[in-house]
Design a protein around this motif. Structure first.
Motif, PDB file in Angstrom:
ATOM      1  N   ASP A   1      13.805   5.837  12.868  1.00 51.81           N
ATOM      2  CA  ASP A   1      15.419   4.898  14.232  1.00 51.81           C
ATOM      3  C   ASP A   1      15.250   3.671  12.621  1.00 51.81           C
ATOM      4  OD1 ASP A   1      16.636   3.045  15.997  1.00 51.81           O
ATOM      5  OD2 ASP A   1      14.974   1.410  15.142  1.00 51.81           O
ATOM      6  N   MET A   2      15.779   3.845  12.247  1.00 52.93           N
ATOM      7  CA  MET A   2      16.522   2.456  11.479  1.00 52.93           C
ATOM      8  C   MET A   2      17.472   1.795  11.901  1.00 52.93           C
ATOM      9  SD  MET A   2      15.651   1.320   8.639  1.00 52.93           S
ATOM     10  CE  MET A   2      14.564   2.384   8.419  1.00 52.93           C
ATOM     11  N   SER A   3      17.338   1.330  13.484  1.00 56.41           N
ATOM     12  CA  SER A   3      18.137  -0.065  13.670  1.00 56.41           C
ATOM     13  C   SER A   3      17.642  -1.595  13.099  1.00 56.41           C
ATOM     14  CB  SER A   3      18.422   0.450  15.131  1.00 56.41           C
ATOM     15  OG  SER A   3      17.306   0.426  15.738  1.00 56.41           O
ATOM     16  N   GLU A   4      16.528  -1.449  12.728  1.00 55.90           N
ATOM     17  CA  GLU A   4      16.098  -2.838  12.167  1.00 55.90           C
ATOM     18  C   GLU A   4      15.023  -2.243  11.041  1.00 55.90           C
ATOM     19  OE1 GLU A   4      12.448  -3.971  14.739  1.00 55.90           O
ATOM     20  OE2 GLU A   4      13.128  -2.783  15.898  1.00 55.90           O
ATOM     21  N   PRO A   5      15.626  -3.541   9.985  1.00 57.96           N
ATOM     22  CA  PRO A   5      14.637  -3.071   8.633  1.00 57.96           C
ATOM     23  C   PRO A   5      12.858  -3.018   9.081  1.00 57.96           C
ATOM     24  CG  PRO A   5      15.019  -5.124   8.706  1.00 57.96           C
ATOM     25  CD  PRO A   5      15.536  -4.745   9.686  1.00 57.96           C
ATOM     26  N   LEU A   6      12.735  -1.418   8.957  1.00 60.64           N
ATOM     27  CA  LEU A   6      10.837  -0.785   9.063  1.00 60.64           C
ATOM     28  C   LEU A   6       9.462  -1.471   8.757  1.00 60.64           C
ATOM     29  CD1 LEU A   6       9.760   1.713  10.337  1.00 60.64           C
ATOM     30  CD2 LEU A   6       9.744   2.345   7.793  1.00 60.64           C
ATOM     31  N   ALA A   7      10.036  -1.990   7.604  1.00 57.53           N
ATOM     32  CA  ALA A   7       8.574  -3.580   7.276  1.00 57.53           C
ATOM     33  C   ALA A   7       9.268  -4.440   7.419  1.00 57.53           C
ATOM     34  CB  ALA A   7       7.993  -2.683   5.726  1.00 57.53           C
ATOM     35  N   ASP A   8       8.183  -5.335   7.182  1.00 56.89           N
ATOM     36  CA  ASP A   8       8.531  -7.037   7.793  1.00 56.89           C
ATOM     37  C   ASP A   8       8.774  -7.483   6.523  1.00 56.89           C
ATOM     38  OD1 ASP A   8       5.740  -7.318   6.064  1.00 56.89           O
ATOM     39  OD2 ASP A   8       4.754  -7.997   8.317  1.00 56.89           O
ATOM     40  N   SER A   9       9.438  -6.392   5.149  1.00 55.58           N
ATOM     41  CA  SER A   9       9.590  -7.213   4.093  1.00 55.58           C
ATOM     42  C   SER A   9      10.377  -6.734   3.228  1.00 55.58           C
ATOM     43  CB  SER A   9       8.476  -7.619   2.715  1.00 55.58           C
ATOM     44  OG  SER A   9       7.571  -7.862   3.536  1.00 55.58           O
ATOM     45  N   VAL A  10      11.634  -6.899   2.829  1.00 55.69           N
ATOM     46  CA  VAL A  10      12.695  -6.328   1.853  1.00 55.69           C
ATOM     47  C   VAL A  10      12.831  -6.571   0.595  1.00 55.69           C
ATOM     48  CG1 VAL A  10      15.241  -5.548   1.611  1.00 55.69           C
ATOM     49  CG2 VAL A  10      13.813  -5.880   4.385  1.00 55.69           C
TER      50      VAL A  10
ATOM     51  N   ARG B   1       5.657  -1.057  13.914  1.00 58.57           N
ATOM     52  CA  ARG B   1       7.120  -0.413  13.905  1.00 58.57           C
ATOM     53  C   ARG B   1       6.034   1.171  12.486  1.00 58.57           C
ATOM     54  NH1 ARG B   1      11.215   0.064  16.050  1.00 58.57           N
ATOM     55  NH2 ARG B   1      12.714   1.222  14.885  1.00 58.57           N
ATOM     56  N   ILE B   2       6.402   0.087  11.635  1.00 59.21           N
ATOM     57  CA  ILE B   2       6.045   0.987  10.317  1.00 59.21           C
ATOM     58  C   ILE B   2       4.320   2.149  10.482  1.00 59.21           C
ATOM     59  CG2 ILE B   2       4.872  -0.658   8.763  1.00 59.21           C
ATOM     60  CD1 ILE B   2       6.663   0.347   6.435  1.00 59.21           C
ATOM     61  N   GLU B   3       3.671   1.730  10.753  1.00 60.12           N
ATOM     62  CA  GLU B   3       2.272   1.941  10.782  1.00 60.12           C
ATOM     63  C   GLU B   3       2.402   3.404  12.049  1.00 60.12           C
ATOM     64  OE1 GLU B   3      -2.178   0.696  11.868  1.00 60.12           O
ATOM     65  OE2 GLU B   3      -1.071   0.978  13.540  1.00 60.12           O
ATOM     66  N   THR B   4       3.375   3.769  12.772  1.00 61.13           N
ATOM     67  CA  THR B   4       3.599   4.431  14.067  1.00 61.13           C
ATOM     68  C   THR B   4       3.991   5.719  13.114  1.00 61.13           C
ATOM     69  OG1 THR B   4       3.938   3.012  15.941  1.00 61.13           O
ATOM     70  CG2 THR B   4       4.310   5.028  15.596  1.00 61.13           C
ATOM     71  N   VAL B   5       5.398   4.871  11.844  1.00 62.32           N
ATOM     72  CA  VAL B   5       5.559   6.064  11.054  1.00 62.32           C
ATOM     73  C   VAL B   5       4.825   6.790  10.000  1.00 62.32           C
ATOM     74  CG1 VAL B   5       7.485   6.275   9.713  1.00 62.32           C
ATOM     75  CG2 VAL B   5       8.377   5.146  11.463  1.00 62.32           C
ATOM     76  N   VAL B   6       4.040   5.460   9.652  1.00 60.56           N
ATOM     77  CA  VAL B   6       3.343   6.342   8.260  1.00 60.56           C
ATOM     78  C   VAL B   6       2.382   7.373   8.766  1.00 60.56           C
ATOM     79  CG1 VAL B   6       1.689   5.702   6.930  1.00 60.56           C
ATOM     80  CG2 VAL B   6       3.305   4.109   7.149  1.00 60.56           C
TER      81      VAL B   6
ATOM     82  N   ALA C   1      -8.185   3.186   7.651  1.00 61.94           N
ATOM     83  CA  ALA C   1      -9.809   2.392   8.197  1.00 61.94           C
ATOM     84  C   ALA C   1     -10.370   2.155   6.700  1.00 61.94           C
ATOM     85  CB  ALA C   1     -10.230   2.236   9.288  1.00 61.94           C
ATOM     86  N   SER C   2     -11.004   3.099   6.563  1.00 63.96           N
ATOM     87  CA  SER C   2     -12.085   2.929   5.176  1.00 63.96           C
ATOM     88  C   SER C   2     -11.703   2.569   3.954  1.00 63.96           C
ATOM     89  CB  SER C   2     -12.967   4.858   5.176  1.00 63.96           C
ATOM     90  OG  SER C   2     -12.047   4.998   4.541  1.00 63.96           O
ATOM     91  N   GLY C   3     -11.002   2.110   3.915  1.00 68.19           N
ATOM     92  CA  GLY C   3     -10.962   1.854   2.491  1.00 68.19           C
ATOM     93  C   GLY C   3      -9.732   3.070   0.988  1.00 68.19           C
ATOM     94  N   GLU C   4     -10.079   4.046   1.520  1.00 70.37           N
ATOM     95  CA  GLU C   4     -10.261   5.619   0.974  1.00 70.37           C
ATOM     96  C   GLU C   4      -8.965   5.063   0.455  1.00 70.37           C
ATOM     97  OE1 GLU C   4     -12.124   9.238   2.073  1.00 70.37           O
ATOM     98  OE2 GLU C   4     -12.325   7.972   4.353  1.00 70.37           O
ATOM     99  N   ALA C   5      -7.434   4.955   1.433  1.00 66.91           N
ATOM    100  CA  ALA C   5      -6.478   4.941   0.806  1.00 66.91           C
ATOM    101  C   ALA C   5      -6.073   4.489  -0.039  1.00 66.91           C
ATOM    102  CB  ALA C   5      -5.698   5.779   2.343  1.00 66.91           C
TER     103      ALA C   5
ATOM    104  N   PHE D   1      -0.994  -3.247   4.195  1.00 65.15           N
ATOM    105  CA  PHE D   1      -1.066  -2.118   5.499  1.00 65.15           C
ATOM    106  C   PHE D   1      -2.440  -1.598   4.628  1.00 65.15           C
ATOM    107  CE2 PHE D   1       0.079   1.715   6.939  1.00 65.15           C
ATOM    108  CZ  PHE D   1       0.376   2.505   7.778  1.00 65.15           C
ATOM    109  N   LEU D   2      -2.332  -0.967   3.315  1.00 67.68           N
ATOM    110  CA  LEU D   2      -3.503  -0.477   3.313  1.00 67.68           C
ATOM    111  C   LEU D   2      -4.850  -1.051   3.040  1.00 67.68           C
ATOM    112  CD1 LEU D   2      -1.998   1.197   0.068  1.00 67.68           C
ATOM    113  CD2 LEU D   2      -2.649   2.338   2.240  1.00 67.68           C
ATOM    114  N   ARG D   3      -4.830  -2.532   3.195  1.00 69.44           N
ATOM    115  CA  ARG D   3      -5.819  -3.079   3.508  1.00 69.44           C
ATOM    116  C   ARG D   3      -6.061  -3.234   4.791  1.00 69.44           C
ATOM    117  NH1 ARG D   3      -3.758  -6.860  -0.534  1.00 69.44           N
ATOM    118  NH2 ARG D   3      -2.801  -8.205   1.208  1.00 69.44           N
ATOM    119  N   GLY D   4      -4.988  -2.374   5.751  1.00 69.46           N
ATOM    120  CA  GLY D   4      -5.375  -2.723   7.236  1.00 69.46           C
ATOM    121  C   GLY D   4      -4.747  -4.122   7.682  1.00 69.46           C
ATOM    122  N   GLU D   5      -3.631  -4.566   7.459  1.00 67.11           N
ATOM    123  CA  GLU D   5      -3.367  -5.743   7.877  1.00 67.11           C
ATOM    124  C   GLU D   5      -1.919  -5.712   8.832  1.00 67.11           C
ATOM    125  OE1 GLU D   5      -3.196  -8.346   4.571  1.00 67.11           O
ATOM    126  OE2 GLU D   5      -5.038  -8.191   3.801  1.00 67.11           O
TER     127      GLU D   5
END
Length: 436
Positions: free
Chosen positions: A238-247, A268-273, A302-306, A259-263
């Motif tokens: 779904d792209m009926s709203e901005p996917l991230a909270d930043s544009v 919604r974007i975590e669900t998609v990723v 979660a481990s920081g590998e990504a 995101f990669l720091r787990g914040e």
């Protein structure tokens, strides 16, 4: 092969033979077919369509018009993902390093912004020194050391697609499903992939606004990908709203790091990723089930590998060695920051998502013409999801602008793109459907 005969046959609704298509596409690639004939061919395809077999033949011919990468000696499955684009869609910045940390090789060929949608390459060029068009040796070294490389299409990869797309862009034939399918898949096949996952967007911020047309495109991509020998699956999101909270370019890079720091857990974007990561692992054979792939993706996040993989990729492609540790040293802030607040209490009931993407362009964060430069600093942050309860005066977003006047003008426009209602809206799932 006479080009005019190929055009005539397709104009009259006939089915083209694979050798006719191959000859015509080869002529596009080597320059022997001119723009008038390319335009006529594109229009006949736009009006009359193509069978799946014709589209497979066109895709393979476009792939073979240039270099086809190979990855000899790679002991990890070679995989990729492609998105049809949206506002605040920076999924690639997180997904590629997650997939690499899970044991995949990810040579991701990405693009610049198109229309109201942001471009992954524009976001990465917010990072000083990042090379989006590395030489072959640098590309291979990056893939070996980081597991992933997000780069742009080179002139050697599917050059026929480059010529055909340039003509489509000015002849009202961009929205042809066979041409879209061949354009996307020819570049992915040229990258030497072993599997592909597609993220087809739908909604008011996507090119395909309705579910039926989005499913038709996704089905075409999956059928032709598999028909061309590339295991392919698609997911509608779904792209009926901005996917991230930043544009905005630099602002979305900051979001990716957070995101990669787990914040960004629970968004919604975590669900998609994580869903796309699980899809990639399953499609490539790296996971025995979707659930196992999902758990593996969550563990490397979660481990920081990504995050480590992203840092390695950025450095290998010319960016700062300490970028992920100290992004504030390298990502330029916008001169002006202005909060946009709710005029009344209620619920965020919807966004004019496409218009928000166009607003970013007007602020300088995108292009009006292909040759335009962009201001990587401008954008929006602190956007809140649909369904959020707000009181009058609560923050709706923060504008990052190049000037005080620009910030005030953009704030007035943005406020009109966020709908606040008295009643809580029905929520829409971000994962809509799958096509395999």
């Amino acid at each position: 092969m006479l080009p005019q005969e190929v055009i005539r046959r397709k104009r009259d609704g006939e089915i083209l033979e694979p050798d006719e298509i191959a000859g015509f596409i080869a002529g596009i690639g080597d320059g022997s077919i001119g723009e008038a004939q390319i335009a006529a061919f594109a229009m006949t395809v736009r009006l009359n369509g193509m069978t799946p077999a014709e589209t497979v033949a066109m895709t393979l011919a476009m792939r073979d018009s240039g270099t086809v990468l190979s990855w000899p000696g790679a002991d990890r499955p070679v995989a990729d993902k492609h998105s049809t684009g949206g506002v605040g869609d920076n999924v690639s910045l997180m997904l590629a390093p997650i997939a690499a940390a899970c044991g995949l090789t990810v040579p991701m060929i990405s693009g610049r912004g198109l229309g109201h949608t942001g471009g992954t390459l524009d976001k990465l060029q917010s990072i000083p020194g990042y090379e989006i068009a590395p030489d072959a040796e640098t590309l291979r070294r990056t893939v070996e050391t980081a597991g992933a490389a997000i780069i742009g299409q080179t002139a050697a990869l599917a050059p026929a697609d480059g010529r055909l797309y340039a003509v489509r862009d000015i002849t009202a034939t961009v929205d042809s499903v066979p041409l879209i399918t061949a354009s996307i898949l020819s570049k992915k096949l040229a990258a030497g992939l072993g599997s592909l996952v597609l993220d087809v967007k739908l909604g008011n911020g996507a090119f395909m606004t309705g579910q039926d047309e989005a499913e038709a495109l996704a089905r075409s991509l999956v059928d032709v990908g598999n028909g061309a020998g590339l295991p392919t699956r698609a997911r509608l999101t779904d792209m009926s709203e901005p996917l991230a909270d930043s544009v905005g370019n630099a602002r979305e890079v900051e979001h990716a790091l957070a995101f990669l720091r787990g914040e960004k857990a629970g968004t919604r974007i975590e669900t998609v990723v994580l869903a796309l990561a699980a899809d990639m692992l399953l499609a490539s054979g790296r996971a025995t089930s979707w659930q196992a792939g999902h758990e593996r993706a969550r563990s490397v996040l979660a481990s920081g590998e990504a995050l480590d993989r992203l840092g390695r990729m950025i450095h290998a492609l010319g960016g700062p060695a300490d970028f992920v540790e100290h992004p504030d040293r390298y990502l330029a802030p916008a001169p002006e920051r202005l909060p946009v607040v709710a005029a009344r209490s209620g619920y965020i009931a919807g966004y004019r998502t496409r218009d928000i993407g166009l607003l970013l362009i007007e602020m300088g964060g995108g292009r009006l013409r292909a040759e335009d430069g962009i201001d990587h600093r401008v954008g929006l942050t602190h956007l809140r999801p649909v369904g959020t309860r707000v009181e009058a005066g609560d923050l709706l977003a923060t504008l990052h602008a190049a000037s005080p006047l620009g910030a005030e003008q953009a704030a007035a426009v943005l406020a009109g793109h966020i709908h606040i209602a008295e009643e809580a809206p029905a929520t829409r799932p971000v994962l809509v459907s799958e096509i395999t």
